[in-house]
Write a protein that holds these residues in place. Structure first.
Motif, PDB file in Angstrom:
ATOM      1  N   ARG A   1      38.151  31.950  46.075  1.00  0.00           N
ATOM      2  CA  ARG A   1      39.326  30.522  45.985  1.00  0.00           C
ATOM      3  C   ARG A   1      40.475  30.342  44.481  1.00  0.00           C
ATOM      4  N   HIS A   2      39.485  30.769  43.978  1.00  0.00           N
ATOM      5  CA  HIS A   2      41.031  30.819  42.700  1.00  0.00           C
ATOM      6  C   HIS A   2      40.947  32.230  41.649  1.00  0.00           C
ATOM      7  N   PHE A   3      40.454  33.285  42.278  1.00  0.00           N
ATOM      8  CA  PHE A   3      40.549  34.561  41.043  1.00  0.00           C
ATOM      9  C   PHE A   3      41.570  35.401  41.160  1.00  0.00           C
ATOM     10  N   TYR A   4      42.102  35.589  40.254  1.00  0.00           N
ATOM     11  CA  TYR A   4      42.546  36.905  40.960  1.00  0.00           C
ATOM     12  C   TYR A   4      43.205  38.050  39.975  1.00  0.00           C
ATOM     13  N   LEU A   5      43.980  39.026  40.023  1.00  0.00           N
ATOM     14  CA  LEU A   5      44.555  40.229  39.881  1.00  0.00           C
ATOM     15  C   LEU A   5      44.689  40.121  38.994  1.00  0.00           C
ATOM     16  N   SER A   6      44.846  40.512  37.819  1.00  0.00           N
ATOM     17  CA  SER A   6      46.012  40.842  36.682  1.00  0.00           C
ATOM     18  C   SER A   6      46.606  41.581  36.259  1.00  0.00           C
ATOM     19  N   ALA A   7      47.867  41.914  36.692  1.00  0.00           N
ATOM     20  CA  ALA A   7      48.496  43.126  36.738  1.00  0.00           C
ATOM     21  C   ALA A   7      47.966  44.094  35.394  1.00  0.00           C
ATOM     22  N   GLU A   8      47.881  43.566  34.083  1.00  0.00           N
ATOM     23  CA  GLU A   8      46.978  44.290  32.782  1.00  0.00           C
ATOM     24  C   GLU A   8      45.959  45.347  33.089  1.00  0.00           C
ATOM     25  N   SER A   9      45.087  44.506  33.976  1.00  0.00           N
ATOM     26  CA  SER A   9      43.658  45.497  34.247  1.00  0.00           C
ATOM     27  C   SER A   9      43.312  45.637  35.283  1.00  0.00           C
ATOM     28  N   SER A  10      44.363  45.782  36.495  1.00  0.00           N
ATOM     29  CA  SER A  10      44.440  45.387  37.850  1.00  0.00           C
ATOM     30  C   SER A  10      45.106  46.817  38.301  1.00  0.00           C
ATOM     31  N   TYR A  11      44.980  47.817  39.694  1.00  0.00           N
ATOM     32  CA  TYR A  11      45.657  48.413  39.960  1.00  0.00           C
ATOM     33  C   TYR A  11      46.932  48.023  40.904  1.00  0.00           C
ATOM     34  N   VAL A  12      46.190  46.653  41.376  1.00  0.00           N
ATOM     35  CA  VAL A  12      47.088  45.577  41.876  1.00  0.00           C
ATOM     36  C   VAL A  12      46.893  44.302  41.614  1.00  0.00           C
ATOM     37  N   GLU A  13      48.814  43.450  41.422  1.00  0.00           N
ATOM     38  CA  GLU A  13      48.167  42.477  41.515  1.00  0.00           C
ATOM     39  C   GLU A  13      48.316  41.268  42.965  1.00  0.00           C
ATOM     40  N   GLN A  14      47.409  40.910  42.608  1.00  0.00           N
ATOM     41  CA  GLN A  14      46.972  40.205  44.135  1.00  0.00           C
ATOM     42  C   GLN A  14      45.488  39.321  43.680  1.00  0.00           C
ATOM     43  N   ARG A  15      45.438  38.057  45.202  1.00  0.00           N
ATOM     44  CA  ARG A  15      44.668  37.078  44.659  1.00  0.00           C
ATOM     45  C   ARG A  15      43.191  38.203  44.946  1.00  0.00           C
ATOM     46  N   TRP A  16      42.079  38.380  44.824  1.00  0.00           N
ATOM     47  CA  TRP A  16      40.917  39.336  44.709  1.00  0.00           C
ATOM     48  C   TRP A  16      40.350  38.583  46.161  1.00  0.00           C
ATOM     49  N   GLU A  17      39.301  39.988  46.571  1.00  0.00           N
ATOM     50  CA  GLU A  17      38.356  39.317  47.764  1.00  0.00           C
ATOM     51  C   GLU A  17      37.569  40.180  47.593  1.00  0.00           C
ATOM     52  N   ALA A  18      35.969  39.190  47.580  1.00  0.00           N
ATOM     53  CA  ALA A  18      34.551  39.856  47.542  1.00  0.00           C
ATOM     54  C   ALA A  18      34.689  41.371  48.625  1.00  0.00           C
ATOM     55  N   TRP A  19      34.809  42.400  47.669  1.00  0.00           N
ATOM     56  CA  TRP A  19      33.672  43.944  48.543  1.00  0.00           C
ATOM     57  C   TRP A  19      32.667  42.975  48.675  1.00  0.00           C
ATOM     58  N   PRO A  20      32.265  44.009  49.876  1.00  0.00           N
ATOM     59  CA  PRO A  20      30.535  43.949  50.995  1.00  0.00           C
ATOM     60  C   PRO A  20      29.438  43.911  49.612  1.00  0.00           C
ATOM     61  N   PHE A  21      29.850  44.856  49.260  1.00  0.00           N
ATOM     62  CA  PHE A  21      28.293  45.098  47.945  1.00  0.00           C
ATOM     63  C   PHE A  21      28.184  43.885  47.065  1.00  0.00           C
TER      64      PHE A  21
END
Length: 688
Positions: free
Chosen positions: A35-55
């Motif tokens: 609901r809240h977490f966000y991938l920041s540009a400084e530490s991610s390949y793509v800046e966007q909302r986060w969705e957990a991978w299955p594992f």
């Protein structure tokens, strides 16, 4: 109109005032992150909302669960562990309002983490803004060391200093890149144990420890994960046979894992260990949505963090779990790319450079590297010691054998004791274990040093030739918290050949690796340049000892071991291995502790330094013959650099005036109590 405006103002004030009493809507860590977490540009390949991978989902569920107290994650790179860590920090601060602490291996690693990972998260995750109003300001509540939120605080520390584990009362502890921490922090213990102490008293204690593994023999992460209730791997159901299995690297002749044709990375598929069918990466990605974590005890964890037994029945959560995940599970990395990385690393390994292959093993497979490691096996040494033990008929204790003509002691200083190892030396570098004593007590107190002095200066050992032998010279470790106590003892007893030493763990040029005068601050007095501090090239000394232990025939260079030494003594004596480690000056092979206590080995190293200091390897046969004739007629010279001259007149041993004798009742032996520790060798049977 004015009355209505006042009512609105009062309502806003009431809402603000009552907000602290409001109970937040129950939410799991996974729900909060999505609901809240966000991938920041400084530490991610793509800046966007986060969705957990299955594992990642079950790991999130266990980290956020109050029922699971400890979560260990053995990981490779590129599996999103740092994002899980950041999401947990935000969740426990904003939703749970719990005090937290996060340790990185060093202060510089901490600073980098805060600047590149934590601060962008606090800026971009809008749910954190109401509880962290100082996020954009220079403020005492927003530094590299602390982030003060409304209702909680996050401490940020480097992991090398014992001080960084003190004065913290927290509910959540994180240790990132755990394998890069020192195994023993300032002599106080394992960093995981020190961090766990800060959780004592918490209602819902939580510890999260994660790392890429390193060397098999010394990997802190591997050792820690071994203590979990169960270790879990992510399993998928094979689309061909419906049996579940984990993704494994396998090998050329293994009936499972990754396989490719004619060296072509693009042809890679995963071989099912049950039906032998090949699975493509796209088939894996489809199957991973319904995957689960399978434990070493047969239990499983689903995406919501629910634990089940082998029969599928819901069971209580384990208190401590360990996960292993590697790069092949990531939907962001192609399997073909992994194969190309391996091929490049393997090609270099065939040319003699195994560093890229080791990096692949650690950072891609998430496994500890099992390269060649030099070490001494305790069981092998003990078996040899049982053969070498020797006793004269009718005598209650072992004797110092005829070939041993000089007794040297090495002392290791700990926070609550001083340990003394006595070694016998003969011509050609032949060595014998003679005794090992432990003097319990605070080294800052005089009583401990009185007991040590009584032992070093008054103890007599029976020689096979009939003489009474005394300890000729001693080296005492001055590292740790009691340096000045050691300096003072060495200064007062320099005429008795007591030397203050300190190990130089790398960069040494010789076993006797230089010296310098140091000041002494003791009992409120300062003595400038009061004592000489000698440096010990510990790696070179251990190399010498290791090479001598490889000698199988008694004689020059042989190391005789006594069966009377305890099992713990043998474990300590063999408690280090020579492994490759990265240092500030590049990759070095260094002797590294495999266990917390290695005092028996340290004492032997300091005794070897004394032998080097006395230049025993350069003594002539005439000198050794004279020493053998007059073992008990060797008064200590006034000059610590002088050779021990053979003398005919006997000199009675008297304790130093500044270190009066004390009862030796506090000395606790490290050997079996049934008989004395003075060792002799079957080598003497051929000479009698």
């Amino acid at each position: 109109m004015l009355v209505e405006s006042n009512r609105a103002a009062v309502a806003r004030a009431l809402r603000r005032g009552l907000a602290s009493f409001a109970a937040p809507e129950p939410m799991t860590l996974r729900e909060w992150a999505e609901r809240h977490f966000y991938l920041s540009a400084e530490s991610s390949y793509v800046e966007q909302r986060w969705e957990a991978w299955p594992f990642q989902r079950a790991i999130l569920a266990c980290v956020g669960s109050d029922d699971v107290h400890e979560v260990d994650v053995i990981k490779s790179a590129r599996v999103g562990y740092t994002k899980i860590l950041l999401a947990a920090v935000g969740y426990f601060a904003e939703h749970k309002r719990r005090n937290q602490a996060l340790w990185q291996p060093t202060d510089s690693a901490r600073d980098e983490f805060v600047k590149t990972e934590l601060e962008p998260m606090l800026r971009d995750v809008t749910a954190m803004h109401p509880i962290f109003p100082t996020r954009l300001a220079r403020h005492k509540d927003n530094t590299l060391l602390v982030k003060k939120f409304r209702g909680s605080v996050l401490h940020l520390r480097g992991g090398r200093s014992g001080d960084n584990y003190r004065r913290l009362s927290i509910g959540v502890a994180y240790l990132d890149e755990f394998s890069s921490f020192d195994s023993n922090i300032d002599g106080e213990g394992d960093p995981g144990q020190l961090a766990a102490k800060r959780l004592e008293g918490a209602t819902f204690p939580k510890m999260v420890v994660g790392s890429t593994p390193k060397l098999k023999e010394t990997c802190l992460m591997d050792k820690r994960a071994a203590g979990a209730d169960a270790r879990y791997d992510y399993h998928i159901s094979c689309p061909h046979c419906d049996e579940h299995h984990a993704l494994t690297w396998g090998g050329k002749d293994e009936p499972h894992g990754f396989k490719w044709v004619d060296g072509d990375p693009e042809s890679v598929k995963h071989l099912c260990p049950h039906c032998g069918c090949l699975i493509t990466q796209s088939e894996y990605l489809e199957a991973s949505e319904s995957g689960f974590w399978y434990g070493s005890d047969g239990t499983t964890i689903d995406r919501d963090g629910v634990f089940r037994n082998a029969a599928g029945e819901v069971i209580p959560a384990h208190r401590r779990v360990a996960f292993h995940v590697w790069t092949a599970y990531s939907p962001m990395v192609s399997w073909a790319k992994l194969v190309r990385e391996f091929q490049e690393a393997y090609a270099k390994a065939k040319l003699g450079d195994d560093e890229p292959l080791k990096t692949f093993w650690n950072t891609t497979l998430g496994q500890a590297w099992e390269g060649e490691v030099e070490k001494i096996e305790a069981d092998e040494l003990k078996r040899r010691a049982e053969i070498e033990a020797y006793r004269l008929p009718g005598l209650a204790e072992n004797l110092v054998p005829m070939g041993c003509t000089l007794l040297l002691a090495g002392c290791d200083t700990q926070g609550n004791r001083v340990e003394v190892g006595v070694w016998g030396f003969g011509r050609g570098g032949e060595m014998w274990t003679v005794d090992h004593q432990i003097f319990h007590g605070n080294p800052a107190e005089d009583e401990v040093w009185s007991n040590v002095a009584a032992y070093l200066f008054e103890r007599r050992f029976q020689h096979e030739g009939g003489q009474q032998m005394s300890i000729y010279a001693t080296a005492i470790d001055s590292g740790g918290h009691h340096s000045n106590a050691v300096y003072d003892f060495a200064r007062r007893n320099k005429t008795r050949r007591v030397f203050a030493v300190r190990g130089r763990p790398f960069g040494e040029k010789a076993i006797k690796d230089g010296a310098g005068q140091v000041d002494i601050d003791w009992r409120g007095k300062r003595i400038k340049k009061g004592v000489i501090l000698w440096h010990v090239g510990t790696n070179l000394a251990k190399d010498l000892l290791h090479s001598r232990l490889a000698i199988e025939t008694p004689g020059p260079g042989y190391v005789h071991l006594s069966e009377d030494m305890s099992d713990e003594w043998f474990r300590q004596f063999s408690g280090e291995a020579r492994v490759s480690r990265k240092t500030a000056t590049g990759v070095r092979t260094l002797w590294t502790a495999l266990r917390k206590r290695v005092e028996a080995l340290d004492c032997a190293v300091y005794a070897l330094w004394v032998a080097e200091h006395l230049s025993l390897s350069r003594k002539t046969d005439a000198w050794w013959d004279a020493m053998a004739e007059k073992l008990d007629a060797l008064p200590p010279p006034r000059d610590e650099e002088a050779d021990p001259p053979p003398r005919s007149a006997k000199r009675p041993a008297t304790p130093a005036k500044t270190a009066p004798a004390a009862p030796a009742a506090r000395a606790v032996s490290a050997v079996k109590p049934a008989r004395r520790r003075v060792a002799a060798s079957s080598y003497l049977r051929g000479r009698r």
